[in-house]
Design a protein around this motif. Structure first.
Motif, PDB file in Angstrom:
ATOM      1  N   GLY A 235       0.831  -1.204   0.000  1.00  0.00           N
ATOM      2  CA  GLY A 235       0.000   0.000   0.000  1.00  0.00           C
ATOM      3  C   GLY A 235       0.855   1.238   0.000  1.00  0.00           C
ATOM      4  O   GLY A 235       1.781   1.354   0.800  1.00  0.00           O
ATOM      5  N   ALA A 236       0.561   2.127  -0.927  1.00  0.00           N
ATOM      6  CA  ALA A 236       1.318   3.367  -1.015  1.00  0.00           C
ATOM      7  C   ALA A 236       0.381   4.475  -1.472  1.00  0.00           C
ATOM      8  O   ALA A 236      -0.489   4.252  -2.306  1.00  0.00           O
ATOM      9  CB  ALA A 236       2.471   3.210  -2.009  1.00  0.00           C
ATOM     10  N   ASN A 237       0.587   5.651  -0.897  1.00  0.00           N
ATOM     11  CA  ASN A 237      -0.169   6.801  -1.388  1.00  0.00           C
ATOM     12  C   ASN A 237       0.472   7.255  -2.695  1.00  0.00           C
ATOM     13  O   ASN A 237       1.498   6.715  -3.126  1.00  0.00           O
ATOM     14  CB  ASN A 237      -0.218   7.918  -0.339  1.00  0.00           C
ATOM     15  N   ALA A 238      -0.112   8.253  -3.332  1.00  0.00           N
ATOM     16  CA  ALA A 238       0.367   8.689  -4.647  1.00  0.00           C
ATOM     17  C   ALA A 238       1.821   9.155  -4.611  1.00  0.00           C
ATOM     18  O   ALA A 238       2.604   8.852  -5.519  1.00  0.00           O
ATOM     19  CB  ALA A 238      -0.528   9.797  -5.190  1.00  0.00           C
ATOM     20  N   GLN A 239       2.216   9.843  -3.555  1.00  0.00           N
ATOM     21  CA  GLN A 239       3.593  10.333  -3.458  1.00  0.00           C
ATOM     22  C   GLN A 239       4.580   9.170  -3.303  1.00  0.00           C
ATOM     23  O   GLN A 239       5.613   9.136  -3.970  1.00  0.00           O
ATOM     24  CB  GLN A 239       3.736  11.310  -2.293  1.00  0.00           C
ATOM     25  N   GLN A 240       4.285   8.223  -2.423  1.00  0.00           N
ATOM     26  CA  GLN A 240       5.149   7.055  -2.240  1.00  0.00           C
ATOM     27  C   GLN A 240       5.210   6.215  -3.515  1.00  0.00           C
ATOM     28  O   GLN A 240       6.266   5.708  -3.883  1.00  0.00           O
ATOM     29  CB  GLN A 240       4.640   6.196  -1.081  1.00  0.00           C
ATOM     30  N   TYR A 241       4.071   6.091  -4.177  1.00  0.00           N
ATOM     31  CA  TYR A 241       3.993   5.351  -5.430  1.00  0.00           C
ATOM     32  C   TYR A 241       4.922   5.992  -6.464  1.00  0.00           C
ATOM     33  O   TYR A 241       5.732   5.318  -7.092  1.00  0.00           O
ATOM     34  CB  TYR A 241       2.539   5.355  -5.913  1.00  0.00           C
ATOM     35  N   GLU A 242       4.837   7.304  -6.605  1.00  0.00           N
ATOM     36  CA  GLU A 242       5.665   8.007  -7.584  1.00  0.00           C
ATOM     37  C   GLU A 242       7.150   7.913  -7.233  1.00  0.00           C
ATOM     38  O   GLU A 242       7.996   7.697  -8.106  1.00  0.00           O
ATOM     39  CB  GLU A 242       5.233   9.472  -7.678  1.00  0.00           C
ATOM     40  N   GLN A 243       7.488   8.057  -5.960  1.00  0.00           N
ATOM     41  CA  GLN A 243       8.890   7.963  -5.540  1.00  0.00           C
ATOM     42  C   GLN A 243       9.446   6.572  -5.812  1.00  0.00           C
ATOM     43  O   GLN A 243      10.579   6.435  -6.286  1.00  0.00           O
ATOM     44  CB  GLN A 243       9.020   8.300  -4.054  1.00  0.00           C
ATOM     45  N   THR A 244       8.661   5.542  -5.525  1.00  0.00           N
ATOM     46  CA  THR A 244       9.102   4.170  -5.778  1.00  0.00           C
ATOM     47  C   THR A 244       9.331   3.958  -7.264  1.00  0.00           C
ATOM     48  O   THR A 244      10.351   3.390  -7.670  1.00  0.00           O
ATOM     49  CB  THR A 244       8.073   3.162  -5.230  1.00  0.00           C
ATOM     50  N   LEU A 245       8.402   4.423  -8.087  1.00  0.00           N
ATOM     51  CA  LEU A 245       8.554   4.259  -9.531  1.00  0.00           C
ATOM     52  C   LEU A 245       9.739   5.049 -10.064  1.00  0.00           C
ATOM     53  O   LEU A 245      10.440   4.579 -10.972  1.00  0.00           O
ATOM     54  CB  LEU A 245       7.271   4.656 -10.259  1.00  0.00           C
TER      55      LEU A 245
ATOM     56  N   ALA B  81      -2.768   6.594  -8.796  1.00  0.00           N
ATOM     57  CA  ALA B  81      -2.838   7.677  -9.783  1.00  0.00           C
ATOM     58  C   ALA B  81      -2.412   7.145 -11.152  1.00  0.00           C
ATOM     59  O   ALA B  81      -1.217   7.020 -11.413  1.00  0.00           O
ATOM     60  CB  ALA B  81      -1.954   8.838  -9.355  1.00  0.00           C
ATOM     61  N   PRO B  82      -3.380   6.837 -12.018  1.00  0.00           N
ATOM     62  CA  PRO B  82      -3.048   6.262 -13.334  1.00  0.00           C
ATOM     63  C   PRO B  82      -2.084   7.099 -14.169  1.00  0.00           C
ATOM     64  O   PRO B  82      -1.277   6.551 -14.921  1.00  0.00           O
ATOM     65  CB  PRO B  82      -4.410   6.145 -14.023  1.00  0.00           C
ATOM     66  N   LEU B  83      -2.119   8.397 -14.031  1.00  0.00           N
ATOM     67  CA  LEU B  83      -1.204   9.241 -14.795  1.00  0.00           C
ATOM     68  C   LEU B  83       0.246   8.992 -14.396  1.00  0.00           C
ATOM     69  O   LEU B  83       1.146   8.993 -15.255  1.00  0.00           O
ATOM     70  CB  LEU B  83      -1.574  10.717 -14.613  1.00  0.00           C
ATOM     71  N   ILE B  84       0.490   8.755 -13.115  1.00  0.00           N
ATOM     72  CA  ILE B  84       1.845   8.450 -12.642  1.00  0.00           C
ATOM     73  C   ILE B  84       2.306   7.127 -13.260  1.00  0.00           C
ATOM     74  O   ILE B  84       3.451   6.992 -13.702  1.00  0.00           O
ATOM     75  CB  ILE B  84       1.895   8.389 -11.097  1.00  0.00           C
ATOM     76  N   ARG B  85       1.424   6.148 -13.302  1.00  0.00           N
ATOM     77  CA  ARG B  85       1.744   4.847 -13.892  1.00  0.00           C
ATOM     78  C   ARG B  85       2.101   5.006 -15.368  1.00  0.00           C
ATOM     79  O   ARG B  85       3.108   4.472 -15.838  1.00  0.00           O
ATOM     80  CB  ARG B  85       0.564   3.894 -13.749  1.00  0.00           C
ATOM     81  N   GLN B  86       1.283   5.739 -16.104  1.00  0.00           N
ATOM     82  CA  GLN B  86       1.534   5.913 -17.535  1.00  0.00           C
ATOM     83  C   GLN B  86       2.830   6.686 -17.779  1.00  0.00           C
ATOM     84  O   GLN B  86       3.574   6.362 -18.696  1.00  0.00           O
ATOM     85  CB  GLN B  86       0.361   6.618 -18.198  1.00  0.00           C
ATOM     86  N   ASN B  87       3.105   7.667 -16.949  1.00  0.00           N
ATOM     87  CA  ASN B  87       4.343   8.425 -17.077  1.00  0.00           C
ATOM     88  C   ASN B  87       5.558   7.518 -16.874  1.00  0.00           C
ATOM     89  O   ASN B  87       6.522   7.572 -17.633  1.00  0.00           O
ATOM     90  CB  ASN B  87       4.353   9.598 -16.089  1.00  0.00           C
ATOM     91  N   ALA B  88       5.509   6.689 -15.843  1.00  0.00           N
ATOM     92  CA  ALA B  88       6.620   5.759 -15.580  1.00  0.00           C
ATOM     93  C   ALA B  88       6.766   4.758 -16.720  1.00  0.00           C
ATOM     94  O   ALA B  88       7.886   4.457 -17.147  1.00  0.00           O
ATOM     95  CB  ALA B  88       6.400   5.035 -14.255  1.00  0.00           C
ATOM     96  N   ALA B  89       5.653   4.247 -17.219  1.00  0.00           N
ATOM     97  CA  ALA B  89       5.703   3.293 -18.334  1.00  0.00           C
ATOM     98  C   ALA B  89       6.310   3.937 -19.572  1.00  0.00           C
ATOM     99  O   ALA B  89       7.149   3.330 -20.252  1.00  0.00           O
ATOM    100  CB  ALA B  89       4.304   2.766 -18.637  1.00  0.00           C
ATOM    101  N   ALA B  90       5.922   5.164 -19.860  1.00  0.00           N
ATOM    102  CA  ALA B  90       6.471   5.863 -21.030  1.00  0.00           C
ATOM    103  C   ALA B  90       7.971   6.081 -20.870  1.00  0.00           C
ATOM    104  O   ALA B  90       8.742   5.887 -21.822  1.00  0.00           O
ATOM    105  CB  ALA B  90       5.751   7.193 -21.222  1.00  0.00           C
ATOM    106  N   ARG B  91       8.399   6.466 -19.666  1.00  0.00           N
ATOM    107  CA  ARG B  91       9.839   6.663 -19.425  1.00  0.00           C
ATOM    108  C   ARG B  91      10.600   5.348 -19.567  1.00  0.00           C
ATOM    109  O   ARG B  91      11.690   5.320 -20.136  1.00  0.00           O
ATOM    110  CB  ARG B  91      10.047   7.277 -18.048  1.00  0.00           C
TER     111      ARG B  91
END
Length: 178
Positions: free
Chosen positions: A75-85, A118-128
């Motif tokens: 479980g991660a909030n949006a900020q932790q999710y983005e930092q991990t990615l 946050a799906p946008l964070i996921r898509q951004n990481a996938a694109a990168r």
């Protein structure tokens, strides 16, 4: 807490090396299908240890992806999710070799499998991640290229893949194939 204290302390160089060498065994012991909440601090320390590593190898990158996936499953909030990615994407980028395709595929599959705040964070990481594949595209095996296309479509980031034309198959009577 004792294990976490040891991992987070300033270890001598031989201790740091021993800890890194024991990483596969620590992963097997603590990273399982169902994560025991009691092991979360240990997994977080292992993730932080690998995230701050000066040089990423293919095995350490794959371990970081696996730990990142476990970290996000807990479980991660949006900020932790983005930092991990961000850490995972940086580690995959640091491989900078076509041999990193397995870590790239594992990271993309992680994006599909873990809950996403946050799906946008996921898509951004996938694109990168997929941008790194563009450099080595011709060096990847055809099955890897096909899998990367499928993962990009599933993550809805096909635009991140350059318009690659796969090399033409070698003709049967080509003298260079003998």
């Amino acid at each position: 807490s004792s294990v976490v204290d040891i991992m987070e302390s300033n270890l001598p160089s031989w201790g740091s090396e021993a800890l890194r060498n024991s990483l596969p065994f620590l992963l097997e012991a603590f990273v399982q299908e169902v994560v025991d909440a009691r092991s979360t601090p240990i997994l977080a320390s292992l993730f932080d240890l690998l995230a701050t590593d000066e040089s990423h190898s293919l095995p350490s990158c794959e371990a970081l992806v696996r730990l990142g996936q476990t970290r996000l499953l807990v479980g991660a909030n949006a900020q932790q999710y983005e930092q991990t990615l961000d850490v995972v994407v940086g580690a995959v980028a640091a491989i900078s070799s076509p041999s990193g395709v397995s870590a790239l595929i594992n990271a993309l599959e992680m994006l599909i499998e873990v809950p996403c705040p946050a799906p946008l964070i996921r898509q951004n990481a996938a694109a990168r991640l997929l941008q790194f594949s563009n450099r080595w595209w011709r060096r990847f095996a055809p099955e890897h290229r096909s899998l990367l296309r499928g993962l990009a479509a599933e993550l809805e980031v096909t635009a991140a893949l350059a318009n690659h034309i796969d090399p033409a198959p070698v003709a049967e009577d080509d003298p260079w194939t003998n």
